[in-house]
Motif scaffolding. Structure first.
Motif, PDB file in Angstrom:
ATOM      1  N   PHE B 257       0.846  -1.188   0.000  1.00  0.00           N
ATOM      2  CA  PHE B 257       0.000   0.000   0.000  1.00  0.00           C
ATOM      3  C   PHE B 257       0.884   1.241   0.000  1.00  0.00           C
ATOM      4  CE2 PHE B 257       0.625  -0.978   4.485  1.00  0.00           C
ATOM      5  CZ  PHE B 257       0.852   0.255   5.073  1.00  0.00           C
ATOM      6  N   VAL B 258       0.356   2.305  -0.579  1.00  0.00           N
ATOM      7  CA  VAL B 258       1.045   3.590  -0.601  1.00  0.00           C
ATOM      8  C   VAL B 258       0.141   4.595   0.120  1.00  0.00           C
ATOM      9  CG1 VAL B 258       1.817   5.484  -2.091  1.00  0.00           C
ATOM     10  CG2 VAL B 258       2.360   3.103  -2.686  1.00  0.00           C
ATOM     11  N   VAL B 259       0.712   5.308   1.090  1.00  0.00           N
ATOM     12  CA  VAL B 259      -0.067   6.274   1.876  1.00  0.00           C
ATOM     13  C   VAL B 259      -0.043   7.632   1.180  1.00  0.00           C
ATOM     14  CG1 VAL B 259      -0.356   7.438   4.096  1.00  0.00           C
ATOM     15  CG2 VAL B 259       0.545   5.092   4.021  1.00  0.00           C
ATOM     16  N   CYS B 260      -1.233   8.161   0.906  1.00  0.00           N
ATOM     17  CA  CYS B 260      -1.355   9.478   0.272  1.00  0.00           C
ATOM     18  C   CYS B 260      -1.670  10.525   1.344  1.00  0.00           C
ATOM     19  CB  CYS B 260      -2.472   9.459  -0.765  1.00  0.00           C
ATOM     20  SG  CYS B 260      -2.205   8.201  -2.028  1.00  0.00           S
ATOM     21  N   HIS B 261      -0.981  11.652   1.229  1.00  0.00           N
ATOM     22  CA  HIS B 261      -1.106  12.682   2.269  1.00  0.00           C
ATOM     23  C   HIS B 261      -0.884  14.045   1.640  1.00  0.00           C
ATOM     24  CE1 HIS B 261      -0.753  14.718   6.091  1.00  0.00           C
ATOM     25  NE2 HIS B 261       0.503  15.076   5.861  1.00  0.00           N
ATOM     26  N   ARG B 262      -1.560  15.047   2.205  1.00  0.00           N
ATOM     27  CA  ARG B 262      -1.347  16.421   1.752  1.00  0.00           C
ATOM     28  C   ARG B 262      -0.716  17.211   2.891  1.00  0.00           C
ATOM     29  NH1 ARG B 262      -4.267  19.932  -2.520  1.00  0.00           N
ATOM     30  NH2 ARG B 262      -3.344  21.932  -2.072  1.00  0.00           N
ATOM     31  N   PRO B 263       0.596  17.464   2.816  1.00  0.00           N
ATOM     32  CA  PRO B 263       1.258  18.193   3.898  1.00  0.00           C
ATOM     33  C   PRO B 263       0.557  19.524   4.153  1.00  0.00           C
ATOM     34  CG  PRO B 263       2.885  17.316   2.382  1.00  0.00           C
ATOM     35  CD  PRO B 263       1.543  17.102   1.745  1.00  0.00           C
ATOM     36  N   GLY B 264       0.395  19.849   5.416  1.00  0.00           N
ATOM     37  CA  GLY B 264      -0.268  21.090   5.793  1.00  0.00           C
ATOM     38  C   GLY B 264      -1.712  20.884   6.184  1.00  0.00           C
ATOM     39  N   ASP B 284       0.592   1.954  10.438  1.00  0.00           N
ATOM     40  CA  ASP B 284       0.418   0.911  11.445  1.00  0.00           C
ATOM     41  C   ASP B 284      -0.962   0.269  11.340  1.00  0.00           C
ATOM     42  OD1 ASP B 284       1.134  -0.509  13.924  1.00  0.00           O
ATOM     43  OD2 ASP B 284      -0.473   0.710  14.785  1.00  0.00           O
ATOM     44  N   MET B 285      -2.010   1.075  11.243  1.00  0.00           N
ATOM     45  CA  MET B 285      -3.371   0.535  11.215  1.00  0.00           C
ATOM     46  C   MET B 285      -3.651  -0.218   9.916  1.00  0.00           C
ATOM     47  SD  MET B 285      -5.919   0.105  13.111  1.00  0.00           S
ATOM     48  CE  MET B 285      -6.143   1.293  14.440  1.00  0.00           C
ATOM     49  N   THR B 286      -3.166   0.314   8.803  1.00  0.00           N
ATOM     50  CA  THR B 286      -3.376  -0.374   7.524  1.00  0.00           C
ATOM     51  C   THR B 286      -2.677  -1.729   7.532  1.00  0.00           C
ATOM     52  OG1 THR B 286      -3.489   1.785   6.418  1.00  0.00           O
ATOM     53  CG2 THR B 286      -3.118  -0.158   5.018  1.00  0.00           C
ATOM     54  N   THR B 287      -1.478  -1.767   8.103  1.00  0.00           N
ATOM     55  CA  THR B 287      -0.744  -3.031   8.163  1.00  0.00           C
ATOM     56  C   THR B 287      -1.466  -4.027   9.051  1.00  0.00           C
ATOM     57  OG1 THR B 287       1.310  -1.774   7.902  1.00  0.00           O
ATOM     58  CG2 THR B 287       1.507  -4.059   8.655  1.00  0.00           C
ATOM     59  N   LEU B 289      -4.685  -4.132  10.038  1.00  0.00           N
ATOM     60  CA  LEU B 289      -5.979  -4.595   9.521  1.00  0.00           C
ATOM     61  C   LEU B 289      -5.796  -5.370   8.219  1.00  0.00           C
ATOM     62  CD1 LEU B 289      -8.076  -1.390  10.290  1.00  0.00           C
ATOM     63  CD2 LEU B 289      -8.375  -3.635  11.352  1.00  0.00           C
ATOM     64  N   GLY B 290      -4.870  -4.941   7.394  1.00  0.00           N
ATOM     65  CA  GLY B 290      -4.657  -5.590   6.105  1.00  0.00           C
ATOM     66  C   GLY B 290      -4.105  -6.996   6.217  1.00  0.00           C
ATOM     67  N   ARG B 291      -3.386  -7.267   7.315  1.00  0.00           N
ATOM     68  CA  ARG B 291      -2.818  -8.607   7.524  1.00  0.00           C
ATOM     69  C   ARG B 291      -3.876  -9.699   7.526  1.00  0.00           C
ATOM     70  NH1 ARG B 291       0.878  -7.025  12.354  1.00  0.00           N
ATOM     71  NH2 ARG B 291       2.719  -6.364  11.195  1.00  0.00           N
ATOM     72  N   LEU B 292      -5.118  -9.318   7.855  1.00  0.00           N
ATOM     73  CA  LEU B 292      -6.168 -10.340   7.926  1.00  0.00           C
ATOM     74  C   LEU B 292      -6.271 -11.107   6.616  1.00  0.00           C
ATOM     75  CD1 LEU B 292      -8.623 -11.438   9.660  1.00  0.00           C
ATOM     76  CD2 LEU B 292     -10.032  -9.884   8.322  1.00  0.00           C
ATOM     77  N   THR B 293      -6.211 -10.398   5.488  1.00  0.00           N
ATOM     78  CA  THR B 293      -6.374 -11.085   4.205  1.00  0.00           C
ATOM     79  C   THR B 293      -5.064 -11.169   3.416  1.00  0.00           C
ATOM     80  OG1 THR B 293      -7.101  -9.011   3.180  1.00  0.00           O
ATOM     81  CG2 THR B 293      -8.823 -10.496   3.959  1.00  0.00           C
ATOM     82  N   ASN B 294      -4.006 -10.508   3.886  1.00  0.00           N
ATOM     83  CA  ASN B 294      -2.690 -10.673   3.266  1.00  0.00           C
ATOM     84  C   ASN B 294      -1.595 -10.457   4.311  1.00  0.00           C
ATOM     85  OD1 ASN B 294      -0.351 -10.757   1.789  1.00  0.00           O
ATOM     86  ND2 ASN B 294      -1.184  -9.595   0.055  1.00  0.00           N
ATOM     87  N   PRO B 295      -1.131 -11.543   4.924  1.00  0.00           N
ATOM     88  CA  PRO B 295      -0.139 -11.412   6.003  1.00  0.00           C
ATOM     89  C   PRO B 295       1.149 -10.733   5.545  1.00  0.00           C
ATOM     90  CG  PRO B 295      -1.070 -13.628   5.953  1.00  0.00           C
ATOM     91  CD  PRO B 295      -1.563 -12.935   4.722  1.00  0.00           C
ATOM     92  N   ALA B 296       1.409 -10.695   4.222  1.00  0.00           N
ATOM     93  CA  ALA B 296       2.655 -10.115   3.716  1.00  0.00           C
ATOM     94  C   ALA B 296       2.524  -8.630   3.399  1.00  0.00           C
ATOM     95  CB  ALA B 296       3.096 -10.879   2.467  1.00  0.00           C
ATOM     96  N   ILE B 297       1.411  -8.001   3.748  1.00  0.00           N
ATOM     97  CA  ILE B 297       1.193  -6.588   3.392  1.00  0.00           C
ATOM     98  C   ILE B 297       2.329  -5.704   3.926  1.00  0.00           C
ATOM     99  CG2 ILE B 297      -0.220  -6.135   5.450  1.00  0.00           C
ATOM    100  CD1 ILE B 297      -1.927  -4.248   3.722  1.00  0.00           C
TER     101      ILE B 297
END
Lengths: 348, 348
Positions: B257-264, B284-287, B289-297
């Motif tokens: 996954f790639v985290v998108c963010h707008r500084p400011g 941390d949260m994406t990893t 929760l995502g582990r449930l269906t893909n432990p290698a996330i």
């Protein structure tokens, strides 16, 4: 205070006509009549009787009445209280349902098939000015969530999986709160719960964008010492239904959650590749995610479904969970001092 | 290999008729024509021209064509490429839309209002045997999720909030993958993305029970070295839309996954009471929760939207994020070596 607990006392997102006549069809197996038994147990004072198509049909013990007799006793709706494979409305039920509409009753169904898709029912409803109510259909106008903190207190039941007692636990907690004189509403989120409460929100049928907003609508602002006890759905660790659980958690903004678990279950029901999460994981994740809309969220205790265990074994399992987790643990069906302690901790 | 990137190359859950004629109505403000500009930029080879109602209308720079001219050049659908307050179809647009149907074009809309609710369009479509396609309407038959691990690789863009570049980032990553000869599909989950790809799944319009299942359907089994780049929706930290984000995460089962963010940006858009989560929290949260269906996330890097910053300031902000997080950081619009490094890490 201390009025008899009535899970249908307050308004909610869907509102059903009551009292009910319970329709049992020709169902001979009790396991297919869980809705009817749930209504008898939790909304008995709002059920005037039952309607069965044969002498072999299961019974709730309520008087057997014709639709006209039920109407004369005050019934306003016939509820389809049985399920069958496929969730369909059997052809040989239709004549009785039409008779109910002709007698002045609305019809309430939680089945997958929609009542209005059956022409004979549609015509009879139109002819009599009666309603066909599918409790799986959410209200038409929902809003997206706002996250605004609402007044009043809320408790949500969550689970390590589906189908292990979240509805029963919420009903038992709501009753225990009310028995202690706490102003309480049970907030239903699934079909049987909605029939019991006479209203609610079918959370799994809501469009995803409105999921949290629907949960917000289900438990509106209330008096500061009022409690909404919200029936949980799914599990944050279920690969199909976690979205439902998270929207419900965020929208309910619970002050307290109770984790429901069935000791001995090792895998998500029907999904052998998915190990059940530990109760510790469920507490941690529910707390972390729930903080978004209620920073004060805390775990009130563990509700254990020990239906498959003997008394001694159940007591042992309950004690083991209490010691390991440092939280009250109880089987709401068994009740007793352990359940009292759980209620104490929820209200603390 | 190394074929020109085409985000609409593969089949998907919804499939739209293409090429397009872009309908601009009488929109004079470019900010209301983002869909048309997105289609020009990302699906230009599948847009034969534009249709405007006045000389003051914005332009995509594509040839101005009548519906009949567009049809003669191969167009199969008119796409409503503009939005307005309320998402409605203006009365004075209808004559042009009917003309398009009469010329043999289908109509594709991402507006809130449904095309078929306008009688003149419904009649013209029926008369010509043409389709009225609302891309906000999900396919009729969706299944609940299974959590089954699918073959092929997947990348999902996630965000600290809505509306900060998840679609653009996914398109840019998919293009970069394809430019390197990687077999890649862009998988669209929102209305503009679906129009660009010519198909996809409007995740926010799916019934909650089917949310993860819809994401599973969107990125089916593929060759082991094939990548689906999935457009993210919402944020796990958004009090209204986290359910959409979680169902999409579970169903997409991303490897990266790639985290998108707008500084400011300091608060969730439109919700002053909700502080933006930190990028660390999102990882941390994406990893977890995502582990449930893909432990290698794993996290592939950070996409920063630096549109409001000057070049020097943007470079500084990008370098600061890279150093702090120990992960590649880049603005996909600026591209360059930083974005190359992010792509390297995603494919590593």
């Amino acid at each position: 205070m201390n009025a008899p607990f009535d899970p249908g006392a307050a308004g909610a997102a869907l509102a059903l006509p009551q009292p009910y006549l319970l329709f049992l069809g020709d169902t001979a197996e009790a396991s297919y009549a869980k809705t009817a038994f749930g209504l008898r147990d939790w909304a008995g004072e709002r059920c005037v009787g039952e309607l069965a198509l044969s002498d072999r049909t299961v019974t709730t013990g309520l008087p057997r009445l014709s639709p006209a007799e039920a109407r004369a006793k005050g019934a306003r709706a016939l509820v389809i209280g049985v399920a069958n494979e496929g969730g369909i409305i059997a052809d040989h039920w239709v004549a009785s349902l039409v008779e109910a509409l002709d007698a002045g009753l609305d019809i309430v169904s939680g089945m997958h098939a929609r009542l209005a898709d059956i022409p004979a029912l549609r015509e009879a409803a139109a002819r009599n000015g009666r309603r066909l109510i599918d409790v799986r259909t959410p209200p038409a106008r929902l809003s997206v969530g706002t996250g605004r903190k609402r007044s009043g207190k809320r408790l949500l039941t969550v689970g390590t999986d589906c189908a292990l007692g979240k509805k029963y636990t919420a009903l038992a907690i709501a009753k225990a709160f009310a028995d202690r004189g706490v102003d309480t509403d049970f907030r239903a989120t699934g079909q049987t719960g909605i029939m019991i409460a006479g209203g609610g929100m079918p959370m799994d049928a809501v469009i995803s964008d409105f999921e949290a907003g629907a949960a917000e609508a289900l438990s509106p602002d209330a008096a500061p010492d009022h409690w909404d006890v919200v029936e949980g759905q799914g599990s944050l660790f279920h690969p199909a239904y976690a979205a439902v659980s998270l929207g419900l958690l965020h929208g309910s903004q619970p002050d307290v959650f109770v984790v429901c678990h069935r000791p001995g279950r090792t895998h998500i029901m029907g999904l052998a590749d998915f190990a059940l999460p530990s109760i510790e994981e469920v507490i941690d994740m529910t707390t972390r995610l729930g903080r978004l809309t209620n920073p004060a969220i805390r775990c009130g205790g563990i509700a254990l479904n020990t239906a498959s265990l003997g008394d001694a074994e159940a007591a042992e399992v309950i004690a083991e969970h209490k010691a390991r987790l440092g939280l009250p643990a109880a089987d709401p069906i068994r009740g007793g001092a352990a359940f009292d302690a759980l209620i104490d901790h929820c209200l603390a």
